[in-house]
Write a protein that holds these residues in place. Structure first.
Motif, PDB file in Angstrom:
ATOM      1  N   UNK A 174       0.848  -1.204   0.000  1.00 36.59           N
ATOM      2  CA  UNK A 174       0.000   0.000   0.000  1.00 36.59           C
ATOM      3  C   UNK A 174       0.878   1.247   0.000  1.00 36.59           C
ATOM      4  N   UNK A 175       0.256   2.374  -0.290  1.00 45.37           N
ATOM      5  CA  UNK A 175       0.979   3.644  -0.173  1.00 45.37           C
ATOM      6  C   UNK A 175       1.181   3.987   1.296  1.00 45.37           C
ATOM      7  N   UNK A 176       2.322   4.578   1.631  1.00 43.32           N
ATOM      8  CA  UNK A 176       2.556   4.945   3.030  1.00 43.32           C
ATOM      9  C   UNK A 176       1.788   6.194   3.476  1.00 43.32           C
ATOM     10  N   UNK A 177       1.316   6.981   2.506  1.00 42.79           N
ATOM     11  CA  UNK A 177       0.493   8.162   2.803  1.00 42.79           C
ATOM     12  C   UNK A 177      -0.778   8.042   1.963  1.00 42.79           C
ATOM     13  N   UNK A 178      -1.929   8.238   2.585  1.00 49.18           N
ATOM     14  CA  UNK A 178      -3.187   8.087   1.862  1.00 49.18           C
ATOM     15  C   UNK A 178      -3.371   9.208   0.836  1.00 49.18           C
ATOM     16  N   UNK A 179      -4.057   8.874  -0.243  1.00 52.55           N
ATOM     17  CA  UNK A 179      -4.262   9.846  -1.320  1.00 52.55           C
ATOM     18  C   UNK A 179      -4.964  11.115  -0.852  1.00 52.55           C
ATOM     19  N   UNK A 180      -5.925  10.961   0.051  1.00 52.07           N
ATOM     20  CA  UNK A 180      -6.676  12.142   0.498  1.00 52.07           C
ATOM     21  C   UNK A 180      -5.814  13.102   1.310  1.00 52.07           C
ATOM     22  N   UNK A 300       4.535  -1.832  -6.190  1.00 50.94           N
ATOM     23  CA  UNK A 300       3.864  -2.530  -5.096  1.00 50.94           C
ATOM     24  C   UNK A 300       2.547  -1.886  -4.660  1.00 50.94           C
ATOM     25  N   UNK A 301       2.112  -0.807  -5.289  1.00 57.92           N
ATOM     26  CA  UNK A 301       0.902  -0.106  -4.832  1.00 57.92           C
ATOM     27  C   UNK A 301      -0.364  -0.739  -5.414  1.00 57.92           C
ATOM     28  N   UNK A 302      -0.663  -1.948  -5.008  1.00 59.71           N
ATOM     29  CA  UNK A 302      -1.876  -2.573  -5.509  1.00 59.71           C
ATOM     30  C   UNK A 302      -2.864  -2.884  -4.390  1.00 59.71           C
ATOM     31  N   UNK A 303      -2.518  -2.506  -3.171  1.00 57.50           N
ATOM     32  CA  UNK A 303      -3.343  -2.886  -2.034  1.00 57.50           C
ATOM     33  C   UNK A 303      -4.410  -1.880  -1.660  1.00 57.50           C
ATOM     34  N   UNK A 304      -4.247  -0.586  -2.029  1.00 58.52           N
ATOM     35  CA  UNK A 304      -5.233   0.393  -1.564  1.00 58.52           C
ATOM     36  C   UNK A 304      -5.537   1.505  -2.567  1.00 58.52           C
ATOM     37  N   UNK A 305      -5.150   1.303  -3.838  1.00 55.08           N
ATOM     38  CA  UNK A 305      -5.505   2.313  -4.840  1.00 55.08           C
ATOM     39  C   UNK A 305      -6.128   1.629  -6.039  1.00 55.08           C
ATOM     40  N   UNK A 306      -6.942   2.376  -6.778  1.00 54.38           N
ATOM     41  CA  UNK A 306      -7.609   1.830  -7.956  1.00 54.38           C
ATOM     42  C   UNK A 306      -6.673   1.875  -9.153  1.00 54.38           C
ATOM     43  N   UNK A 307      -7.107   1.245 -10.245  1.00 56.53           N
ATOM     44  CA  UNK A 307      -6.299   1.249 -11.468  1.00 56.53           C
ATOM     45  C   UNK A 307      -6.114   2.659 -12.000  1.00 56.53           C
ATOM     46  N   UNK A 308      -7.165   3.486 -11.925  1.00 60.46           N
ATOM     47  CA  UNK A 308      -7.077   4.868 -12.405  1.00 60.46           C
ATOM     48  C   UNK A 308      -6.082   5.657 -11.556  1.00 60.46           C
ATOM     49  N   UNK A 309      -6.153   5.479 -10.243  1.00 61.72           N
ATOM     50  CA  UNK A 309      -5.221   6.179  -9.350  1.00 61.72           C
ATOM     51  C   UNK A 309      -3.788   5.718  -9.592  1.00 61.72           C
ATOM     52  N   UNK A 310      -3.641   4.421  -9.878  1.00 55.18           N
ATOM     53  CA  UNK A 310      -2.297   3.892 -10.135  1.00 55.18           C
ATOM     54  C   UNK A 310      -1.700   4.530 -11.388  1.00 55.18           C
ATOM     55  N   UNK A 311      -2.489   4.638 -12.456  1.00 57.27           N
ATOM     56  CA  UNK A 311      -1.999   5.244 -13.699  1.00 57.27           C
ATOM     57  C   UNK A 311      -1.594   6.693 -13.458  1.00 57.27           C
ATOM     58  N   UNK A 312      -2.412   7.410 -12.678  1.00 56.76           N
ATOM     59  CA  UNK A 312      -2.120   8.821 -12.407  1.00 56.76           C
ATOM     60  C   UNK A 312      -0.821   8.977 -11.629  1.00 56.76           C
ATOM     61  N   UNK A 313      -0.649   8.175 -10.580  1.00 56.55           N
ATOM     62  CA  UNK A 313       0.565   8.297  -9.761  1.00 56.55           C
ATOM     63  C   UNK A 313       1.789   7.815 -10.525  1.00 56.55           C
ATOM     64  N   UNK A 314       1.608   6.851 -11.435  1.00 53.40           N
ATOM     65  CA  UNK A 314       2.728   6.371 -12.247  1.00 53.40           C
ATOM     66  C   UNK A 314       3.209   7.464 -13.190  1.00 53.40           C
ATOM     67  N   UNK A 315       2.281   8.201 -13.771  1.00 50.58           N
ATOM     68  CA  UNK A 315       2.663   9.294 -14.667  1.00 50.58           C
ATOM     69  C   UNK A 315       3.445  10.362 -13.918  1.00 50.58           C
ATOM     70  N   UNK A 316       3.009  10.689 -12.708  1.00 46.98           N
ATOM     71  CA  UNK A 316       3.721  11.685 -11.901  1.00 46.98           C
ATOM     72  C   UNK A 316       5.103  11.175 -11.485  1.00 46.98           C
ATOM     73  N   UNK A 317       5.160   9.891 -11.105  1.00 44.79           N
ATOM     74  CA  UNK A 317       6.427   9.328 -10.620  1.00 44.79           C
ATOM     75  C   UNK A 317       7.474   9.261 -11.710  1.00 44.79           C
TER      76      UNK A 317
END
Length: 325
Positions: A174-180, A300-317
Motif C-alpha cells: 500500500x501507499x505509506x500516505x493516503x491519497x486524500x 507494489x501499490x496494488x493494495x489500496x488504490x484503484x487502477x485509475x489512481x495507479x496510472x495517475x501516480x505512475x505518470x507523476x512518478x
C-alpha cells in the motif's frame, strides 16, 4: 614286427640274440605316453586361447555380455526419458513456482554441473566395456545430483506455500500516505535533480508531499528495526523488516509512533510527516528494498488504490523533476 638285434660272443665265436628287458620296454612306453600327454595338453591350452575355438563357457559369457550391453542401452534410454521429465520440472520450478514466491531461479550451471577434478571412475577402467559402464555411471550420478537439487528446491517452495499468507502480508503493498492526505507525489524512483547541488543523481525512493503531522502507515507486516536519526540525510526515520527479503524505509518524520523491536501490521500508523534531515520541505521519502537491493516502490501499490489512481501516480512518478531530498 620289431627288429631282432644280435651281438658277437667272442668266447664262443658265435652271434647271440640280444634280449630286451621287460622293465625297459615298459619305461619306453611310459615315456612315450607322458610326452604325448604333455604335447596334447599344450595343444589344448593353445587352442583355448585362440579366437577360433569357443567353449560352452565362452559362449555363455558372450551371451551374458551382449545381454548386459542391451540392459545398459535400455537403462540409458530410460535415463534420457527421466532427464526430459526432470528438465520440464526444473523449468516450471524456475519460471513459475520461484517467480510466484519471489525466489531467484537456480542457475542452469548449478543444476547441470558434473563432477570435475579427481577421477571418480578409476576402478571401472581397464575392462573391455569400461567406457560404456563409465558413461552410464556418470549419467546416473549427474541425474542423482539434479534430483537432489530439485528436491531441496521443492522443499523450499513447499515451505513458502505453507507461509503464503505470511508472504502476502509481508509484501509492502500500500501507499505509506493516503491519497486524500497528499498534496502531490513530488518525485519518483530514478535519476532526478538533487535539490541542493542540482546534479542529476539516483533517487532510490519516492517523495510524497503532505502537511507536517500527516499520518504515515506501515505498508506491510513486519518488525521495526530502526526508529532514530542516526542515518545521514534521512533525519528522523524508521526501517521495517518485513521478512522474505523485504525491507522499507520512511524518512524525514516529524515524530515517531513506533519503536525499534515493535511488531507492526500493514496499515498501522508508525509516524508523522515532517521535514527533518536533508529535506527541502515537508514530505515523506519512502524506499523499498528486496534482498538487499533497492527497487521501485511504484511496483507494489496494488493494495489500496484503484487502477485509475495507479496510472495517475505512475505518470507523476515517471516525470524527471527535482527530488525533495
Amino acid at each position: 614286427m620289431s627288429k631282432v638285434k644280435y651281438y658277437y660272443d667272442s668266447e664262443n665265436l658265435a652271434y647271440r640274440k640280444i634280449k630286451t628287458r621287460k622293465t625297459k620296454k615298459i619305461g619306453v612306453v611310459a615315456l612315450f605316453l607322458l610326452a604325448s600327454a604333455l604335447f596334447g595338453f599344450l595343444g589344448f591350452i593353445i587352442l583355448l586361447n585362440t579366437p577360433y575355438f569357443e567353449t560352452p563357457k565362452d559362449r555363455l559369457q558372450a551371451r551374458e555380455i551382449d545381454n548386459l550391453k542391451l540392459n545398459y542401452a535400455i537403462l540409458n534410454k530410460k535415463m534420457e526419458q527421466v532427464n526430459g521429465v526432470l528438465d520440464a520440472i526444473e523449468d516450471r520450478d524456475n519460471n513459475l513456482y520461484r517467480v510466484y514466491f519471489n525466489k531467484s531461479a537456480i542457475p542452469i550451471e548449478e543444476r547441470k554441473a558434473g563432477f570435475e577434478g579427481v577421477n571418480r571412475y578409476a576402478a571401472l577402467e581397464g575392462y573391455d566395456n569400461s567406457q560404456l559402464v563409465i558413461n552410464t555411471t556418470k549419467k546416473i550420478e549427474v541425474l542423482s545430483k539434479e534430483l537432489a537439487i530439485q528436491s531441496k528446491s521443492l522443499d523450499v517452495i513447499f515451505k513458502l506455500a505453507e507461509a503464503k499468507s505470511d508472504l502476502l502480508s509481508a509484501i509492502p503493498a500500500i501507499q505509506p500516505v493516503r491519497n486524500e492526505n497528499l498534496k502531490r507525489m513530488a518525485s519518483g524512483f530514478g535519476y532526478r535533480a538533487d535539490p541542493f547541488t542540482k546534479v542529476r543523481k539516483m533517487h532510490e525512493g519516492m517523495d510524497f508531499t503532505a502537511k507536517i503531522g500527516t499520518p504515515i502507515y506501515a505498508t506491510g507486516d513486519g518488525i521495526v528495526t530502526k526508529a532514530d536519526n542516526t542515518a545521514s540525510g534521512f533525519g528522523n526515520h524508521i526501517v521495517i523488516r518485513h521478512g522474505f527479503g523485504y525491507e522499507t524505509l520512511y524518512a524525514h518524520l516529524s515524530k515517531y509512533k513506533a519503536r525499534a523491536g515493535q511488531r507492526i501490521k500493514r496499515g498501522d500508523i508508525i509516524g508523522y510527516v515532517g521535514s527533518t534531515g536533508r529535506s527541502e520541505g515537508p514530505h515523506l521519502h519512502y524506499e523499498v528494498h528486496k534482498d538487499g537491493k533497492v527497487v521501485n516502490p511504484l511496483n507494489f501499490y496494488y493494495g489500496n488504490i484503484s487502477a485509475v489512481e495507479y496510472v495517475a501516480i505512475a505518470q507523476l512518478a515517471n516525470q524527471e523533476n527535482q527530488s525533495l531530498d
